[in-house]
Motif scaffolding. Sequence first.
Motif, PDB file in Angstrom:
ATOM      1  N   LYS A 102       0.838  -1.210   0.000  1.00 55.96           N
ATOM      2  CA  LYS A 102       0.000   0.000   0.000  1.00 55.96           C
ATOM      3  C   LYS A 102       0.870   1.256   0.000  1.00 55.96           C
ATOM      4  O   LYS A 102       0.608   2.198  -0.746  1.00 55.96           O
ATOM      5  CB  LYS A 102      -0.934   0.005   1.207  1.00 55.96           C
ATOM      6  CG  LYS A 102      -2.184  -0.819   0.990  1.00 55.96           C
ATOM      7  CD  LYS A 102      -3.226  -0.526   2.034  1.00 55.96           C
ATOM      8  CE  LYS A 102      -4.511  -1.278   1.737  1.00 55.96           C
ATOM      9  NZ  LYS A 102      -5.564  -0.996   2.697  1.00 55.96           N
TER      10      LYS A 102
ATOM     11  N   LYS B 229       2.495   1.856  -3.404  1.00 52.91           N
ATOM     12  CA  LYS B 229       1.619   2.325  -4.479  1.00 52.91           C
ATOM     13  C   LYS B 229       1.411   3.842  -4.482  1.00 52.91           C
ATOM     14  O   LYS B 229       1.001   4.401  -5.482  1.00 52.91           O
ATOM     15  CB  LYS B 229       0.296   1.574  -4.439  1.00 52.91           C
ATOM     16  CG  LYS B 229       0.490   0.196  -5.045  1.00 52.91           C
ATOM     17  CD  LYS B 229      -0.760  -0.584  -5.139  1.00 52.91           C
ATOM     18  CE  LYS B 229      -0.458  -1.915  -5.804  1.00 52.91           C
ATOM     19  NZ  LYS B 229      -1.523  -2.867  -5.615  1.00 52.91           N
TER      20      LYS B 229
ATOM     21  N   PHE C  46      -5.821   7.913  -4.045  1.00 46.42           N
ATOM     22  CA  PHE C  46      -4.510   8.188  -3.460  1.00 46.42           C
ATOM     23  C   PHE C  46      -4.615   9.108  -2.248  1.00 46.42           C
ATOM     24  O   PHE C  46      -3.607   9.528  -1.694  1.00 46.42           O
ATOM     25  CB  PHE C  46      -3.581   8.822  -4.511  1.00 46.42           C
ATOM     26  CG  PHE C  46      -3.086   7.842  -5.527  1.00 46.42           C
ATOM     27  CD1 PHE C  46      -1.961   7.065  -5.290  1.00 46.42           C
ATOM     28  CD2 PHE C  46      -3.763   7.649  -6.719  1.00 46.42           C
ATOM     29  CE1 PHE C  46      -1.515   6.140  -6.214  1.00 46.42           C
ATOM     30  CE2 PHE C  46      -3.333   6.727  -7.655  1.00 46.42           C
ATOM     31  CZ  PHE C  46      -2.213   5.974  -7.404  1.00 46.42           C
TER      32      PHE C  46
ATOM     33  N   SER D 180      -9.269   0.474   5.600  1.00 43.69           N
ATOM     34  CA  SER D 180      -8.994   1.899   5.818  1.00 43.69           C
ATOM     35  C   SER D 180     -10.185   2.739   5.350  1.00 43.69           C
ATOM     36  O   SER D 180     -11.147   2.218   4.791  1.00 43.69           O
ATOM     37  CB  SER D 180      -7.745   2.306   5.038  1.00 43.69           C
ATOM     38  OG  SER D 180      -8.039   2.389   3.665  1.00 43.69           O
TER      39      SER D 180
ATOM     40  N   LYS E 247     -10.307   4.400   2.916  1.00 40.14           N
ATOM     41  CA  LYS E 247     -10.341   4.412   1.445  1.00 40.14           C
ATOM     42  C   LYS E 247     -11.623   3.750   0.917  1.00 40.14           C
ATOM     43  O   LYS E 247     -12.007   3.956  -0.232  1.00 40.14           O
ATOM     44  CB  LYS E 247      -9.132   3.669   0.884  1.00 40.14           C
ATOM     45  CG  LYS E 247      -7.805   4.372   1.103  1.00 40.14           C
ATOM     46  CD  LYS E 247      -7.544   5.336  -0.019  1.00 40.14           C
ATOM     47  CE  LYS E 247      -6.182   5.957  -0.045  1.00 40.14           C
ATOM     48  NZ  LYS E 247      -5.534   6.305   1.168  1.00 40.14           N
TER      49      LYS E 247
ATOM     50  N   ILE F  90      -8.729  -0.045  -9.482  1.00 39.09           N
ATOM     51  CA  ILE F  90      -8.607   0.501  -8.126  1.00 39.09           C
ATOM     52  C   ILE F  90      -7.409  -0.114  -7.405  1.00 39.09           C
ATOM     53  O   ILE F  90      -6.694   0.561  -6.661  1.00 39.09           O
ATOM     54  CB  ILE F  90      -9.913   0.267  -7.314  1.00 39.09           C
ATOM     55  CG1 ILE F  90     -11.079   1.033  -7.946  1.00 39.09           C
ATOM     56  CG2 ILE F  90      -9.734   0.694  -5.864  1.00 39.09           C
ATOM     57  CD1 ILE F  90     -12.442   0.756  -7.310  1.00 39.09           C
ATOM     58  N   LEU F  91      -7.173  -1.394  -7.679  1.00 38.50           N
ATOM     59  CA  LEU F  91      -6.057  -2.071  -7.001  1.00 38.50           C
ATOM     60  C   LEU F  91      -4.684  -1.567  -7.447  1.00 38.50           C
ATOM     61  O   LEU F  91      -3.680  -1.904  -6.840  1.00 38.50           O
ATOM     62  CB  LEU F  91      -6.152  -3.585  -7.225  1.00 38.50           C
ATOM     63  CG  LEU F  91      -7.215  -4.280  -6.390  1.00 38.50           C
ATOM     64  CD1 LEU F  91      -7.374  -5.731  -6.819  1.00 38.50           C
ATOM     65  CD2 LEU F  91      -6.897  -4.216  -4.902  1.00 38.50           C
ATOM     66  N   LEU F  92      -4.651  -0.769  -8.504  1.00 36.62           N
ATOM     67  CA  LEU F  92      -3.381  -0.178  -8.922  1.00 36.62           C
ATOM     68  C   LEU F  92      -3.013   1.000  -8.022  1.00 36.62           C
ATOM     69  O   LEU F  92      -1.959   1.596  -8.174  1.00 36.62           O
ATOM     70  CB  LEU F  92      -3.457   0.293 -10.378  1.00 36.62           C
ATOM     71  CG  LEU F  92      -3.873  -0.763 -11.414  1.00 36.62           C
ATOM     72  CD1 LEU F  92      -3.927  -0.159 -12.800  1.00 36.62           C
ATOM     73  CD2 LEU F  92      -2.912  -1.942 -11.392  1.00 36.62           C
ATOM     74  N   THR F  93      -3.898   1.339  -7.136  1.00 32.08           N
ATOM     75  CA  THR F  93      -3.705   2.467  -6.220  1.00 32.08           C
ATOM     76  C   THR F  93      -3.543   1.916  -4.787  1.00 32.08           C
ATOM     77  O   THR F  93      -3.631   0.704  -4.594  1.00 32.08           O
ATOM     78  CB  THR F  93      -4.941   3.403  -6.266  1.00 32.08           C
ATOM     79  OG1 THR F  93      -6.027   2.735  -5.614  1.00 32.08           O
ATOM     80  CG2 THR F  93      -5.344   3.729  -7.689  1.00 32.08           C
ATOM     81  N   PRO F  94      -3.356   2.770  -3.789  1.00 30.91           N
ATOM     82  CA  PRO F  94      -3.199   2.227  -2.424  1.00 30.91           C
ATOM     83  C   PRO F  94      -4.482   1.657  -1.808  1.00 30.91           C
ATOM     84  O   PRO F  94      -4.495   1.319  -0.634  1.00 30.91           O
ATOM     85  CB  PRO F  94      -2.740   3.460  -1.624  1.00 30.91           C
ATOM     86  CG  PRO F  94      -2.247   4.434  -2.615  1.00 30.91           C
ATOM     87  CD  PRO F  94      -3.042   4.213  -3.849  1.00 30.91           C
ATOM     88  N   VAL F  95      -5.526   1.550  -2.573  1.00 29.41           N
ATOM     89  CA  VAL F  95      -6.765   0.959  -2.054  1.00 29.41           C
ATOM     90  C   VAL F  95      -6.656  -0.568  -2.151  1.00 29.41           C
ATOM     91  O   VAL F  95      -6.281  -1.088  -3.196  1.00 29.41           O
ATOM     92  CB  VAL F  95      -7.989   1.445  -2.869  1.00 29.41           C
ATOM     93  CG1 VAL F  95      -9.279   0.837  -2.343  1.00 29.41           C
ATOM     94  CG2 VAL F  95      -8.066   2.971  -2.846  1.00 29.41           C
ATOM     95  N   GLY F  96      -6.963  -1.243  -1.053  1.00 28.16           N
ATOM     96  CA  GLY F  96      -6.838  -2.704  -1.031  1.00 28.16           C
ATOM     97  C   GLY F  96      -8.163  -3.409  -1.245  1.00 28.16           C
ATOM     98  O   GLY F  96      -9.225  -2.779  -1.291  1.00 28.16           O
TER      99      GLY F  96
ATOM    100  N   GLU G 109      -9.783  -5.228   0.795  1.00 25.13           N
ATOM    101  CA  GLU G 109     -10.661  -5.054   1.965  1.00 25.13           C
ATOM    102  C   GLU G 109     -11.472  -3.766   1.807  1.00 25.13           C
ATOM    103  O   GLU G 109     -12.665  -3.733   2.117  1.00 25.13           O
ATOM    104  CB  GLU G 109      -9.850  -4.939   3.261  1.00 25.13           C
ATOM    105  CG  GLU G 109      -8.898  -6.078   3.517  1.00 25.13           C
ATOM    106  CD  GLU G 109      -7.591  -5.958   2.735  1.00 25.13           C
ATOM    107  OE1 GLU G 109      -7.345  -4.910   2.109  1.00 25.13           O
ATOM    108  OE2 GLU G 109      -6.830  -6.933   2.735  1.00 25.13           O
ATOM    109  N   ASP G 110     -10.778  -2.707   1.322  1.00 23.49           N
ATOM    110  CA  ASP G 110     -11.455  -1.415   1.136  1.00 23.49           C
ATOM    111  C   ASP G 110     -12.499  -1.503   0.027  1.00 23.49           C
ATOM    112  O   ASP G 110     -13.581  -0.906   0.130  1.00 23.49           O
ATOM    113  CB  ASP G 110     -10.445  -0.315   0.774  1.00 23.49           C
ATOM    114  CG  ASP G 110      -9.379  -0.161   1.834  1.00 23.49           C
ATOM    115  OD1 ASP G 110      -9.722  -0.240   3.029  1.00 23.49           O
ATOM    116  OD2 ASP G 110      -8.205   0.014   1.473  1.00 23.49           O
TER     117      ASP G 110
END
Lengths: 240, 265
Positions: free
Chosen positions: A74, A77, A106, B15, B17, B105-111, B113-114
């Motif tokens: 995380k 990214k 982000f 999170s 997110k 979305i997974l290419l970003t810091p969103v996981g 779970e989010d």
Amino acid sequence: MENYILNVKDLTKNFGRLKALNNLTFNIKYGDFFGLIGPNGAGKSTLLKILYGIVIPDSGFVGIEGLNLKYDYKKIKYNLGIVPQDDNLDEDLSVYENLLIYSMYFGMHRKESMKKSAEILFFFDLEDKKYSKVADLSGGLRRRLMIARALINNPSLIILDEPTSGLDPEYRQNIWGRLKTLNEKGVTILMSTHYMEEAEKLFKNMIILNHGNIVMSGAVNDITLNKKSLEEIFLDIAKN
Amino acid sequence: MKIIKKIAGINSNLSSKSFTVFYRNYMVWLKYYKPGVIGDILEPLLYLAALGFGVGKFIHSINGISYVKYIVPGIIASSSMYAAAFESTFGAYTRMVTNGIYEAILLTPVGIEDIVAGEILWGTAKAFMSGAAVLIIGTAFGWIISPFVFFIPVIIVLNGILFSSLSLLITSFSPSYDFFSYYFTIAVSTMFLFSGVFYPVSSLPYLVKYFVYIMPLYYTVSIMRMLDEGRINPLTLSAYLSVIILFALIFFYASVFFIRKRVIK
């Protein structure tokens, strides 16, 4: 290690019996324009998908800016811009909304997002398409938007999986110019391609993959030193 | 032990997110909301009118309550169930498979779970819109007069979370849109018809009655009816609430696990 933005060590991935990647080890320096070439099925996309977290490796280590991808994906990214091979723009939203919503992933604030989106739309010459629906864009414009979207978070490393695939020469040249400019500004780029002309024009260093193994690596100038062109080298490798 | 570790991992990765995932769905909904709202709100009202007034002519009262008043809590629960189920199956499948939104979305810091939490929040919002519409109409017509009416929205939210989580779990296995026919026919329609929406479960044959107790909708319908009629048994209420929360938690963690398995290779 400190000079490297990306460290890959002993990376292995199997899909059932298929050995997609076999103990890959390589590093990418800060500011590099690093290329990844190889015939179809060589493992290029699998490698890139591991780097951006869509595929989990069986073993090995991936470090990006000193962080371990396995535990800090995380955090990593936040500094990564990713352009996957498949177009996954948000069809229901406009060009501008695509950038805005992506910036929110982000954690960017609305004001900052709007400013950055405006900058990016200008850089990619997409200002007149700001309110167009993604579904109405041509293939070339969609690719440009994909790359634009990957820049929203000011990444230090951009990973592109065949970003010019299927585009006509004009659009391809257009994208090359923008990627070169970004690299000159200090952004490290890792990109795969199957266009040898593209590889020769853009890459500073590269690896050539075949059957999940690195069969050649180094500076593009060194690789092409004893042969006529990258295309001939590629064809020799593809035959084996 | 392994399951506890997995749950702890999911909790630590969750999170805020997830609200951006919710917001993305809301942004898209705003563009097409008119036909959706009509479907979500009008359909339960049609049921209420047709059954309440039509069947109500022949069944004057159940447990001393007029038939239309009797079915209002059940219609609130079932309409919110349907809204959550549609959104978290067809809607979520389109985002996950057809449009590749999860992968983007997974290419970003969103996981993952989010994403799952955001999807459940969104499904719950849709459930709330549908359930609240019936609640408002029911209150306006004087069919709900209990002082506990203000707690019904809380149960609608819980019901939304429960059925969004369950539906998302089904979506994680679904190979195509057609697969949802099984879910809607076998699970959703069965719950709609047998969970006490239209008649007391006590009137069902012995074996069927026990089968009803494994249906999550039975518990939300029962709580809503308790609140609507103002006859609250604290022990039953807390037991039923626990069942709903337990079901929702199981479905949520299972959804995260199986959607991760599907999206990340």
